[in-house]
Design an enzyme around this catalytic site. Structure first.
Site, PDB file in Angstrom:
ATOM      1  N   HIS A  90       0.835  -1.216   0.000  1.00 60.76           N
ATOM      2  CA  HIS A  90       0.000   0.000   0.000  1.00 60.76           C
ATOM      3  C   HIS A  90       0.866   1.260   0.000  1.00 60.76           C
ATOM      4  CE1 HIS A  90      -3.844  -2.141   0.895  1.00 60.76           C
ATOM      5  NE2 HIS A  90      -3.024  -3.008   1.446  1.00 60.76           N
ATOM      6  N   ASN A 163     -10.232  -3.167   2.467  1.00 61.00           N
ATOM      7  CA  ASN A 163      -9.883  -3.208   1.046  1.00 61.00           C
ATOM      8  C   ASN A 163     -11.138  -3.007   0.206  1.00 61.00           C
ATOM      9  OD1 ASN A 163      -7.127  -3.682   1.203  1.00 61.00           O
ATOM     10  ND2 ASN A 163      -7.329  -5.913   1.149  1.00 61.00           N
ATOM     11  N   HIS A 354      -3.860   0.955  12.069  1.00 54.04           N
ATOM     12  CA  HIS A 354      -3.622  -0.275  12.822  1.00 54.04           C
ATOM     13  C   HIS A 354      -4.978  -0.917  13.141  1.00 54.04           C
ATOM     14  CE1 HIS A 354      -2.432  -3.143  15.708  1.00 54.04           C
ATOM     15  NE2 HIS A 354      -2.482  -2.394  16.788  1.00 54.04           N
ATOM     16  N   TYR A 377       1.051  -4.238  12.116  1.00 52.61           N
ATOM     17  CA  TYR A 377       0.926  -2.818  11.769  1.00 52.61           C
ATOM     18  C   TYR A 377       1.800  -1.916  12.637  1.00 52.61           C
ATOM     19  CZ  TYR A 377      -2.517  -3.907   8.265  1.00 52.61           C
ATOM     20  OH  TYR A 377      -3.116  -4.400   7.138  1.00 52.61           O
TER      21      TYR A 377
END
Ligand code: HDE
Length: 744
Positions: A90, A163, A354, A377
């Protein structure tokens, strides 16, 4: 004494009682950190005013630069350190600020404060991204899109890191490094950039049956969204909502774009990657600048705990979806993105999400993919920021005060006062102290867990093909065709014949024999002679041909129209759609203005495209300004095209290759095309074939075939406008794909 100490522990130095919660809270908080250069002198980082910023300090005019030049050294050092490591996945993203507002109270299911009161607007920051490409890669590549939302709530920050595709590639986070390694450019030559179309990814995929369902999604048109504003978002995992009484409910989270879900076509996406690599970023930025605020509805599927095992898949398996036909979506509230970031780096690049940032009323589940994310994360942010203090950066700070004793470290922003930095303490009056549940202290959902310590996957995770088949079966014919073409492209680029064969026989044939046969034909592989014997494979032992029974018989569906973008078109709005108007000197001013006005009234953005920038003169001597010249634009940058009449204009354009290419390409990409009077002649000079056009001499007859809307008589344009606007609202006219091939 006590009071003084108490104040000193307030890390944000803010009094929570004076905190006013509303949509502007984040903005106010950020303002403290912004500089306004208007009317100011330029200074060093120490605030010293700079007298000369063009010349380094030298020994004489032609002599060497000297070490002493602290101004030069400061500038160069700051420049040298201007980047931080990009995200491993990403890396390329764009973001916007906005707010979220629930439609009603959801107290029955969750105590999360931002979901209680329809009058409360919670500030949000949303980052939309591609996954595989590096930070400078093109926006329109075939890929999953990230949809990460940070809610700055009254309870603290809540991150929904989703997503634009509902399932995921793998079931257990343990496989994530392998998945990403296989997807990323190959390690010896670092090719290809931002594309899965290479041997290593398909080798991996062909050995991982659990990937099947997600493959269908990434090969579908959802992987090439028309706009970040026109794609869905999914939380992917099953989460848990918890109400005041402590009752838990399983929840699947969805974002629904109010403009509908729309995609590009593959040829267009590839061309855009060169013509405008910033396509999605620019679209988002410009839409917000123009006041076309992107809007998304948050929807949920709520599943009572007693129904946990009532489906033919496991709710904890992230490669599965809960079909909407089984559990319908409920509309929770709306998110509006209404402000662009002020600084890309400070906000979009530095925002740190996160999945473990949850607030009271929201909790995670044992989904093994989600569990792995809960570790990854923060770890990844430490790698990027080199400090745990990334939480103190303005974009990551909550809008409510933070009180704790987290220590120093690189780049500590807050200046903690007083001597009390431990708990328990008596010298600080015992503050800050833990919050009881009634005061909204976070209490984890008390789930009973028992079992052996093992490395194993649940048998209920073993059916890898049923939902892939469901996806394939639920597509419209056009969508199925696009999936086959996408596989011809992706597997067509795979050198290894063995990998291509395994994909056809071991994966695709288990999804659909028809799919496997059609794909095989395009990639030099013999089609499988018969459908696969079993649709269920044992993941743990990969392609070991083990046939096992379905282990979780329960509710399922044979067809899910909700999976198909074409079968569930949610809107025919043309709001914010871009329409190219092709003209040259001598165009019909009256026709141009009438259509332009009708389009603008419906919220579309008509743009004048001509050979050169500057002014173009109409047949009756009126001038209009050109928005884009052919060399700077292309049909792929518009949703539709319109050609007004005017003999001289049309005659000039007939001789312009750029114009003919523009029309052919828009036609090939199934875009709506409108032409009036002489404008129809221009269409005849192009290569578009197989659609009926308004005939010369037949005045007043509106011809509307496959999204090509033409009329010869321009005296009453309302009929034309209605038909053309409706054609734009349909997005694309796919029937053209079957009928004709246009060279473009
Ligand atoms: Fe991520 N993911 N992910 N992911 N992910 C990251 O975190 C990871 C997964 C998603 O705009 C990283 O801050 C693991 C699923 C988005 O800043 C990293 C696993 C979903 C973003 C990471 C997953 C996502 C990330 C890289 C499997 C959809 C961008 C930079 C166990 C529900 C957020 C970062 C932004 C980013 C790890 C799977 C979505 C490395 C280990 C499933 C939208 O930590």
């Amino acid at each position: 004494m006590e009071d003084k100490n108490k104040k000193g522990q307030n890390l944000n130095q803010k009094d929570s009682s004076s905190f006013k919660f509303d949509e502007d809270a984040k903005k106010r908080q950020l303002n403290d950190y912004m500089e306004n250069p208007a009317g100011q002198y330029i200074t060093t980082d120490q605030g010293v005013r700079i007298n000369d910023i063009d010349n380094s300090l030298k020994v004489g005019e032609r002599g060497p630069t000297i070490m002493e030049d602290f101004i030069f050294r400061e500038r160069m050092t700051r420049f040298d350190h201007e980047s931080i490591p990009e995200r491993i996945v990403h890396a390329r993203g764009s973001a916007a600020h906005g707010y979220f507002q629930p439609y009603k109270s959801w107290a029955e299911y969750t105590k999360a404060k931002f979901l209680q009161d329809p009058n409360i607007k919670t500030p949000v920051f949303v980052r939309l991204s591609t996954v595989i490409g590096s930070r400078g890669s093109a926006d329109t590549v075939r890929d999953v899109r990230g949809f990460a939302t940070k809610f700055y709530t009254e309870d603290g920050n809540y991150d929904l890191v989703g997503n634009n595709m509902a399932p995921f590639f793998i079931q257990d986070g343990m496989k994530f490094p392998d998945l990403v390694h296989a997807l990323k450019p190959e390690p010896d030559n670092e090719m290809p950039q931002a594309s899965a179309a290479h041997d290593t990814f398909w080798d991996f995929a062909s050995l991982m049956p659990e990937i099947s369902h997600m493959l269908m999604w990434v090969l579908s048109d959802r992987a090439i969204p028309r706009s970040f504003r026109m794609m869905e978002g999914f939380g992917v995992h099953t989460f848990r909502w918890i109400n005041k009484e402590g009752k838990g409910t399983f929840v699947k989270l969805h974002w629904r774009p109010l403009l509908g879900t729309h995609s590009l076509v593959w040829d267009e996406a590839q061309k855009l990657a060169g013509k405008d690599p910033d396509w999605l970023r620019r679209d988002l930025w410009e839409a917000i600048e123009m006041g076309d605020y992107p809007e998304f509805e948050l929807c949920v599927q709520l599943i009572d705990e007693k129904d946990e095992h009532s489906f033919d898949f496991d709710l904890l398996d992230p490669t599965k979806i809960v079909p909407e036909e089984l559990v319908p979506l409920q509309r929770v509230g709306k998110m509006v993105l209404n402000r662009n970031p002020d600084n890309f780096f400070a906000e979009t690049e530095q925002v740190a999400f996160h999945p473990g940032n949850v607030v009271p009323g929201i909790d995670v589940t044992n989904d093994p993919l989600l569990q792995a994310r809960l570790f990854s994360y923060i770890d990844t942010q430490l790698n990027r920021f080199h400090s745990a203090n990334f939480t103190e950066i303005p974009i990551n700070r909550p809008v409510v005060p933070v009180h704790n004793f987290h220590g120093a470290g690189f780049m500590k922003q807050t200046i903690n006062k007083g001597k009390i930095n431990y708990t328990p303490n008596s010298l600080g009056g015992g503050y800050p102290k833990t919050a009881p549940e009634e005061e909204n202290g976070y209490v984890h959902y008390q789930e009973k867990v028992e079992g052996h310590k093992i490395r194993k996957r649940s048998k209920s995770f073993q059916d890898h093909f049923s939902q892939a088949t469901l996806f394939w079966n639920s597509m419209s014919q056009v969508e199925q065709k696009h999936i086959v073409k996408a596989l011809h492209f992706e597997l067509g680029k795979v050198q290894s014949k063995e990998v291509r064969m395994r994909m056809v026989n071991e994966i695709l044939n288990n999804i659909s024999h028809e799919l496997a046969t059609k794909v095989a034909m395009g990639i030099g592989i013999d089609p499988p002679s018969s459908p696969a014997a079993s649709k269920v494979k044992d993941t743990a032992e990969n392609v070991k041909k083990a046939v096992v029974d379905k282990v979780t018989p329960g509710k399922s569906v044979e067809d899910s129209p909700a999976l198909s973008m074409e079968r569930t078109k949610k809107t025919d709005s043309i709001k914010s759609r871009k329409v190219a108007i092709l003209i040259d000197n001598g165009f019909s001013y009256q026709e141009l203005m009438a259509v332009k006005k009708a389009l603008t009234e419906k919220g579309a953005h008509p743009k004048i495209v001509s050979m050169y920038r500057g002014m173009v003169k109409s047949a009756d001597g009126q001038e209009v300004e050109v928005d884009k010249s052919h060399i700077t634009t292309d049909s792929v940058m518009y949703d539709a095209i319109f050609i007004p009449g005017g003999k001289d204009s049309v005659e000039a354009m007939k001789k312009q290759g750029d114009v003919l290419h523009f029309i052919n390409e828009a036609f090939k990409h199934c875009k709506p095309i409108g032409a009036l009077s002489d404008g129809v002649d221009l269409l005849m000079s192009s290569d578009i074939k197989g659609v009926k056009l308004a005939e010369m001499g037949k005045k007043g007859e509106l011809v509307n075939e496959d999204g090509v809307v033409t009329i010869r008589d321009a005296s009453d344009l309302s009929q034309f406008n209605t038909a053309f606007i409706e054609a734009i609202g349909q997005h694309r006219h796919w029937m053209r794909e079957d009928k004709m091939e246009v060279p473009a």
